[in-house]
Scaffold this motif. Structure first.
Motif, short mmCIF file in Angstrom:
data_model
loop_
_atom_site.label_atom_id
_atom_site.label_comp_id
_atom_site.label_asym_id
_atom_site.label_seq_id
_atom_site.Cartn_x
_atom_site.Cartn_y
_atom_site.Cartn_z
N PHE A 92 69.17 -16.77 117.19
CA PHE A 92 68.71 -16.64 118.18
C PHE A 92 67.61 -15.34 118.27
O PHE A 92 66.81 -15.13 119.12
CB PHE A 92 69.70 -16.75 118.92
N THR A 93 68.37 -14.32 117.57
CA THR A 93 67.39 -13.02 117.58
C THR A 93 66.04 -13.06 116.91
O THR A 93 65.42 -12.78 118.10
CB THR A 93 68.22 -12.11 116.80
N VAL A 94 66.28 -13.65 115.60
CA VAL A 94 64.99 -13.60 114.93
C VAL A 94 63.66 -14.54 115.69
O VAL A 94 62.67 -14.56 116.00
CB VAL A 94 65.05 -14.10 113.86
N GLY A 95 64.28 -16.18 116.22
CA GLY A 95 63.64 -16.57 117.28
C GLY A 95 62.98 -15.45 118.12
O GLY A 95 61.66 -16.27 119.12
N SER A 96 64.01 -14.98 119.36
CA SER A 96 63.32 -14.36 120.53
C SER A 96 62.36 -13.23 120.27
O SER A 96 61.09 -13.41 121.01
CB SER A 96 64.46 -13.46 121.13
N LEU A 97 62.29 -12.30 118.55
CA LEU A 97 60.91 -11.92 117.90
C LEU A 97 59.93 -12.67 117.77
O LEU A 97 59.01 -12.48 118.43
CB LEU A 97 61.38 -11.21 116.96
N ALA A 98 60.34 -13.65 117.39
CA ALA A 98 59.42 -14.45 117.36
C ALA A 98 58.37 -14.84 118.56
O ALA A 98 57.37 -14.93 118.53
CB ALA A 98 58.72 -15.50 116.71
N CYS A 99 59.64 -15.72 119.50
CA CYS A 99 58.60 -15.66 120.66
C CYS A 99 57.07 -14.53 121.60
O CYS A 99 56.45 -14.77 121.94
CB CYS A 99 59.69 -16.37 121.44
N SER A 100 58.19 -13.64 121.31
CA SER A 100 57.68 -11.66 121.66
C SER A 100 56.19 -12.38 121.32
O SER A 100 55.39 -11.70 121.74
CB SER A 100 58.52 -11.33 121.25
N LEU A 101 55.74 -13.01 119.96
CA LEU A 101 54.61 -12.53 119.16
C LEU A 101 53.64 -13.76 119.39
O LEU A 101 52.92 -13.51 118.47
CB LEU A 101 55.00 -11.93 117.77
N ALA A 102 54.18 -14.75 119.83
CA ALA A 102 53.44 -15.98 119.43
C ALA A 102 52.29 -15.71 120.55
O ALA A 102 51.94 -15.50 121.43
CB ALA A 102 54.69 -16.91 120.33
#
Length: 495
Positions: A92-102
């Motif tokens: 979830f944490t890594v996915g959140s970081l990735a979403c912020s950079l999409a």
């Protein structure tokens, strides 16, 4: 004779720390679910997304949660609840970081699915961890009540927090906030959450998992894409047919398995089945309301993201006041009073919006927000309590996952159904067209409130409670160690 030595203070406090860590994980996943809604207009403007794209931004996340939550619950019972919980926090944490950079809408939806996979490992597993950390029934009831309160507060506060973040730092900031909280929860879980497993863990059920994913994906895709492709088009009809066939095949297949992923026997308990229906309905109402209300306030009334978030503050306040009251009321009087009251208040809130126009007085909107907030605050504790009441602790992961899956299915349906209805019915351009098209959606939400009331009445009779006892008797109970034995799980409380 062996005497029992009371545990030291730090051990006695450990269940409270376990509860705090689990509530922390719930905080970020629940906030994320609703905070994204208030950012949808900003996402659409920045990434040039149509309404269907905005629907997938929400439903990509909730679909992954719903599709894999039961697998996560049964896997946690089998390979270790803390292990699965920590894996979920990392994803979830890594996915959140990735979403912020999409960089594009497609990447954002893909990373939202990644977030959803992580979230599927958190909430049902956390509830199972809580159930095992509090062996005393009264302490467990209070802990579950606090858990239910956290659900309501986090979901209701999401639009406010999202509005503040988007207004101050842009829509990507709603994902940044998850990163430090996720890292902190991961460290605290390693320190304080004990490992535990079911006494008789279930075997994997890959066919059942494929059927669940097929059912949910085909249904949600058909609802969302049918609004602009046409519900009579061949691909959409084929998807609805696939969803129907899978819905028929799933219980038939699972009934023949000795250890199914989704045990149809659970639904022979009227209270359990009722908690599932109430969970689906309540979260359909919440997600549908947030989706329509966000677009109405920003696209029709011209509110900024911050103003839209702050206008929903009365809903968050209503939920904050009603949630602890609901927990105490459920413990003292049972689930019927809060469920019945919640349904009536939700229906009243939606009915006030069935004549919505671009110039509806703000006072009417605020009244609807307060009623909905109180109703939603009342509904969570009885749903959670009913879902695990009477179920053997060995089945805690699966039973909690099924009901929590119901919440996510409701989240999916709320955005998919109401978003598609509004898209299909919007004929006139501008705000008047959207406001008129939303009327059907508000009537659906009002009906949902009445369904919750009817469920509260039907599932709390003596005959209904007797079905729960019969279902519980079909499952073996966890072995209970002697009072003088050592704790069954490392670093944990005695069970």
């Amino acid at each position: 004779m062996t005497t029992h030595t009371p545990p030291p203070d730090d051990t006695r406090r450990r269940p409270g720390l376990v509860l705090a860590v689990c509530c922390l994980s719930l905080l970020i996943t629940a906030l994320d679910t609703t905070a994204v809604n208030v950012a949808l207009p900003a996402v659409g403007h920045d990434l040039h997304a149509p309404v269907s794209g905005l629907q997938w931004t929400v439903d990509g996340y909730t679909l992954a949660v719903a599709a894999f939550m039961m697998l996560a619950g049964s896997s946690a019972d089998r390979i270790g609840r803390r292990r699965v919980f920590q894996a979920g926090l990392v994803l979830f944490t890594v996915g959140s970081l990735a979403c912020s950079l999409a960089p594009t809408l497609g990447w954002l939806i893909a990373f939202r699915v990644m977030q959803g996979l992580g979230a599927s490992m958190l909430n049902p597993v956390a509830l199972s961890i809580i159930t095992h950390a509090f062996p005393d029934p009264r302490e467990r009831a209070r802990a579950i009540g606090l858990w239910g309160t956290t659900v309501g507060l986090s979901l209701a506060a999401g639009p406010v927090v999202g509005g503040l973040l988007v207004a101050s730092a842009g829509w990507r900031s709603i994902f940044w906030i998850n990163i430090p909280i996720g890292v902190a929860a991961l460290v605290l879980a390693a320190m304080f959450v004990p490992e535990s497993r079911a006494a008789a863990p279930r075997r994997p059920d890959p066919v059942g998992q494929v059927l669940v994913v097929t059912l949910l994906t085909s249904l949600i895709f058909a609802i969302i894409e049918g609004s602009h492709r046409g519900y009579g088009s061949t691909p959409i009809v084929a998807l609805f047919t696939l969803a129907t066939g899978t819905a028929v095949a799933l219980p038939g297949y699972e009934r023949r398995r000795e250890q199914p992923l989704v045990d149809p026997v659970f639904f022979r308990s009227v209270p359990f089945a009722g908690s599932f229906v109430a969970a689906v309905t309540a979260f359909l109402v919440l997600s549908g309301f947030l989706f329509l209300n966000t677009l109405y306030l920003q696209d029709v009334r011209g509110c900024s993201t911050l103003q839209a978030g702050l206008l929903t503050m009365p809903m968050a306040v209503g939920t904050a006041l009603a949630s602890p009251l609901s927990g105490r009321l459920t413990a003292a009087r049972g689930p019927r009073p809060p469920l019945v009251a919640a349904g009536l208040l939700i229906a009243a809130a939606a009915l006030t919006l069935t004549t919505l126009t671009p110039t509806t007085p703000w006072a009417i909107l605020l009244v609807a927000y307060v009623l909905l907030g109180i109703g939603f605050g009342l509904v969570n504790a009885p749903i959670t309590s009913t879902a695990v009441a009477g179920m053997p602790r060995a089945q805690a992961g699966v039973s909690a996952a099924i009901t929590t899956t119901g919440r996510q299915v409701g989240n999916n349906l709320g955005v998919a159904v109401l978003g598609s209805i509004v898209t299909a019915r919007t004929r006139a351009p501008g705000g008047a067209g959207f406001a008129t098209a939303s009327h059907a959606g508000w009537w659906i939400l009002a009906t949902g409130g009445l369904v919750i009331t009817a469920t509260g009445l039907a599932t709390t009779t003596a005959r209904a409670l007797a079905t729960a006892a019969r279902v519980a008797a079909r499952f073996p109970a966890d072995p209970v160690p002697a009072a003088s034995s050592t704790p069954a799980i490392r670093g944990g409380t005695q069970t």
